[in-house]
Scaffold this active site. Structure first.
Site, PDB file in Angstrom:
ATOM      1  N   ASP A  84     -42.316  95.891 -26.758  1.00 35.72           N
ATOM      2  CA  ASP A  84     -43.389  96.735 -27.279  1.00 35.72           C
ATOM      3  C   ASP A  84     -43.378  96.833 -28.801  1.00 35.72           C
ATOM      4  OD1 ASP A  84     -44.258  97.409 -24.678  1.00 35.72           O
ATOM      5  OD2 ASP A  84     -42.699  98.934 -24.523  1.00 35.72           O
ATOM      6  N   ASP A 116     -41.530 101.610 -25.058  1.00 34.56           N
ATOM      7  CA  ASP A 116     -40.101 101.919 -25.122  1.00 34.56           C
ATOM      8  C   ASP A 116     -39.210 100.690 -25.187  1.00 34.56           C
ATOM      9  OD1 ASP A 116     -40.251 100.947 -22.476  1.00 34.56           O
ATOM     10  OD2 ASP A 116     -38.596 102.246 -21.854  1.00 34.56           O
ATOM     11  N   ASP A 119     -47.613 101.686 -22.720  1.00 36.01           N
ATOM     12  CA  ASP A 119     -46.871 100.817 -21.821  1.00 36.01           C
ATOM     13  C   ASP A 119     -46.528 101.590 -20.546  1.00 36.01           C
ATOM     14  OD1 ASP A 119     -45.318  98.392 -21.191  1.00 36.01           O
ATOM     15  OD2 ASP A 119     -43.598  99.728 -21.376  1.00 36.01           O
TER      16      ASP A 119
END
Length: 779
Positions: free
Chosen positions: A521, A517, A323
């Site tokens: 996610d 994080d 990400d």
């Protein structure tokens, strides 16, 4: 019908306390029985000694048979079957001491394996804690009622208060400012107009706003995130032990050799002797020890891996999906540029904004105040401060009315150009205005982590052949970050479902790691073979479903963990191979009748000691690191600490260049150039000169020679040349800039801006590359 988040509540609480007695009590009992039997045998009571050893053998045989039957029920076949046959054979032929020794070895292997696996469980506790449970619904008579979430229907008119989580997907009745990081992962606040669709799970960062539900609770976005995480976790394939993979060849060979030895000689004891020395303790002992050593080492580097199976997979992974926000980027806004109205002063605009924002805890306010302090601006205490959530803060600074945040009216041409430039760069815009209109704007960016590019290089060196960036951000921003850090592909505007789909697609090709994080996610982390959460800032939802959590705010710790995992796995494989090779030689000797069972058991113990000592090598080595002397570390800390001040001067260079480009004949233009040149000569050049004299020579050792800093030294020369060129134009200016000076002065200012930005980025990457171990907690 229950709301989806409520369906995720576990039926009973999960006990997360380590139950070490379950692992070590059998080992203690069996070890004690072996010693008691030895004492009895040495004192001449051989019958009771055999009875104690037989009891120990039987005590190990019963759970071993249960473990084998459970494996067969799950259609798995492992090395435990050899241990069962060796224990049973020892009982049948009366080799009770050999059986007791085997029992202790098997119990030791199981205890170590259980310790390596760990007791941490994955759950969705943080997702559930954050999930909306109720909603404010308007009644026909104009009132407001609070109803359970499962009673919200499509078409209901709801009210979302300040700071509330949007309960269901819906359409806004009025403009609103939202924190959408839970769904998109992006940290910047987003303004949404009336009539726009919003997702459940986002936070209302402004005033109360009406919402018309377009989906019920079970079909809304947040419920889908929870459900995706549950499904991905439930459907994940079980981890296969490293030892069991070798068992596919070792077990059939052992059984065949034992059968041939017993049938050929007509002595069943030979078959037992073969099984005794074939007891898979090199697999059951060396592998867990190497893996536990790896777990301990990555924990010291700030990465907590949940179990040994996850560390094994991390050591075999070839594809990484990551990400963007909070992972490759800082996840915290930073002032990138200050744009001012014609005739304005950038430092004064920033000072006014930061002074008003001193009393606000908002993340953007913190960024403004931090930037002003880095520029050493004098902040004053504001008066009459009021804050409208989602719209801005207003107050008086030195008696002057100042508003910071959104600008409600139409924007002049210079402000429109600034807004367009911010959109192209992917930045946020904070307007600073007074009663007469906008004074300027502070453009905020989410900077890429200094260690991101170097970490990507290290991950490639460690064996990752494919690296992908996933983000909910805009394509332009995603592509810029992808090029900067060096990943293979960037996928923008990814929803949680699209992230999960891509992770599953990549997982079909090989072992895959996903790093993130945020709550958005969590499903993708659960779907990957190894999910890694950036947990230093409290990303509990993603950490709860992850296999590893990075507890320090450093992305390069992931590269450390991968290198350590590969090294630990290599040591485990090496130890197992050496142990099995020696065991095969002993098996051949036993097959021809030269090695009785008791002697074979003790020989096997000697092999175990060798492979254990080799496995302990995993406690050291494997990291590609350079030794940095303490004096050099102190220099690194000192000069890295000066970079914020250099960046403050750099921002001034850009502001001055823009002033020269737009209004070279203005009264304040030449004084601005003089002030910028003074700060360059007083602050930046002494910094670069000191680096050249002290830091770069000190880096020659860790970087293997002066050539490693040669390009940065050349950049120092170019910085000096450009500063001297600016000084030359000032010496020739007679009260104001001449038209023929403007093009070359602009080239010098903009060139200095570009060179200095690149130079700082390169130095920061190298500073972090030489950073020592992270400080211990509490230090």
């Amino acid at each position: 019908m229950d709301a989806a988040p409520q369906e995720c509540v576990p039926r009973r609480p999960v006990d997360r306390r380590p139950v070490r007695w379950r692992e070590w009590t059998p080992l203690a009992l069996l070890g004690g029985a072996l010693l008691v039997g030895a004492v009895l045998w040495l004192t001449g009571r051989r019958g009771p000694a055999d009875g104690v050893w037989a009891a120990a053998t039987l005590g190990a045989l019963v759970p071993a048979v249960g473990a084998v039957l459970r494996q067969w029920w799950r259609r798995r076949f492992g090395v435990d079957v050899i241990a069962v046959l060796a224990l049973a054979g020892a009982l049948l032929v009366g080799e009770y001491l050999a059986g007791a020794v085997i029992a202790v070895m098997v119990a030791t292997g199981r205890a170590l394996e259980a310790y390596a696996r760990g007791r941490a469980t994955r759950d969705l506790r943080a997702l559930l804690a954050r999930a909306p449970r109720q909603a404010r619904r308007r009644t026909p008579d104009g009132g407001i009622e609070v109803v359970p979430l499962d009673r919200v229907a499509v078409g209901d008119d709801l009210l979302v208060g300040p700071g509330d989580v949007v309960p269901v997907d819906g359409v806004l009745a009025a403009a609103a400012t939202l924190d959408e990081s839970v769904v998109t992962g992006e940290s910047q606040l987003v303004g949404r107009a009336a009539g726009e669709q919003v997702s459940s799970g986002v936070v209302n960062a402004g005033a109360a706003v009406g919402l018309r539900a377009t989906r019920d609770a079970t079909g809304s976005t947040y419920a889908q995130i929870v459900r995706l995480a549950r499904e991905a976790t439930a459907h994940r394939a079980p981890t296969v032990r490293l030892a069991d993979r070798y068992a596919a060849a070792f077990v059939p060979f052992t059984l065949l050799l034992a059968a041939v030895a017993g049938v050929w000689s007509g002595e069943f004891v030979r078959a037992v002797a073969v099984l005794v020395v074939a007891t898979p303790c090199p697999l059951l002992l060396a592998t867990p020890i190497a893996i536990v050593s790896g777990l301990s080492r990555v924990a010291r580097r700030g990465v907590l891996v949940r179990d040994g199976g996850s560390l094994e997979l991390l050591g075999r992974a070839r594809t990484l999906l990551v990400d963007k926000t909070g992972t490759l980027t800082e996840g915290r806004p930073r002032a990138a540029e200050t744009v001012v109205a014609p005739g304005g002063d950038g430092d004064e605009v920033l000072r006014l904004a930061a002074s008003v924002e001193q009393l606000s805890p908002h993340v953007l306010a913190v960024a403004l105040v931090r930037q002003a302090r880095e520029r050493r601006l004098r902040l004053t205490t504001p008066t009459e401060v009021t804050e409208e959530p989602g719209r801005g803060v207003s107050g008086r600074v030195d008696g002057r009315p100042v508003r910071v945040g959104q600008f409600p009216g139409g924007l002049p041409d210079w402000a429109e150009q600034a807004r367009e430039r911010a959109e192209l760069a992917g930045w946020s815009t904070v307007w600073v205005s007074d009663d007469h209109g906008p004074l300027g704007a502070v453009l905020l960016e989410d900077p890429v982590r200094p260690d991101a590019r170097r970490t990507v290089r290290r991950l490639r060196e460690a064996g990752f052949s494919r690296l992908l960036l996933l983000t909910g951000d805009r394509p332009r921003t995603a592509e810029q970050v992808a090029r900067l850090v060096g990943v293979d592909e960037a996928l923008a505007r990814c929803s949680p479902q699209e992230k999960v789909d891509r992770v599953r697609q990549e997982s079909r090709r090989g072992v895959t790691v996903m790093v993130g994080d945020g709550v958005n996610d969590a499903p993708a982390l659960a779907a990957a073979h190894v999910g890694v959460a950036m947990g230093a800032r409290g990303a509990t939802a993603s950490a709860d479903v992850a296999d590893a959590v990075i507890t320090v705010d450093r992305l390069d710790r992931l590269a450390d963990a991968v290198e350590i995992a590969r090294y630990a796995r290599r040591i485990a494989v090496q130890s197992a191979a050496v142990g099995m090779g020696l065991a095969v030689l002993a098996m051949l000797v036993a097959a021809v009748g030269r090695l009785p069972p008791v002697a074979g058991a003790f020989l096997q113990e000697g092999i175990d000691v060798l492979v254990i000592l080799n496995a302990l090598r995993a406690l050291r080595g494997g990291l590609r690191r350079r030794d940095v002397p303490p004096a050099t570390r102190a220099l690194l800390d000192r000069y890295a600490g000066q970079h914020p001040g250099v960046r403050a001067v750099l921002a001034r260079v850009r502001d001055t260049a823009d002033l020269v480009a737009t209004r070279p004949t203005a009264e304040g233009c030449l004084p601005a150039v003089r002030d910028t040149h003074r700060r360059l000569t007083d602050e930046v050049l002494p910094h670069t000169d000191a680096e050249e004299r002290q830091l770069y020579p000190a880096l020659a050792g860790p970087l293997d020679g002066d050539e490693a800093t040669a390009t940065m030294s050349r950049e120092h020369v170019e910085i000096h040349r450009l500063v001297d060129a600016i000084g030359g134009h000032l010496a020739r200016a007679d009260g104001r800039l001449r038209p023929d000076q403007v093009p070359d002065l602009l080239a010098s200012l903009y060139g200095l801006d570009a060179v200095l930005r690149l130079h700082l980025a390169r130095e920061e990457e190298d500073y972090l590359a030489l950073d020592p171990d992270p400080p211990a907690p509490g230090r």
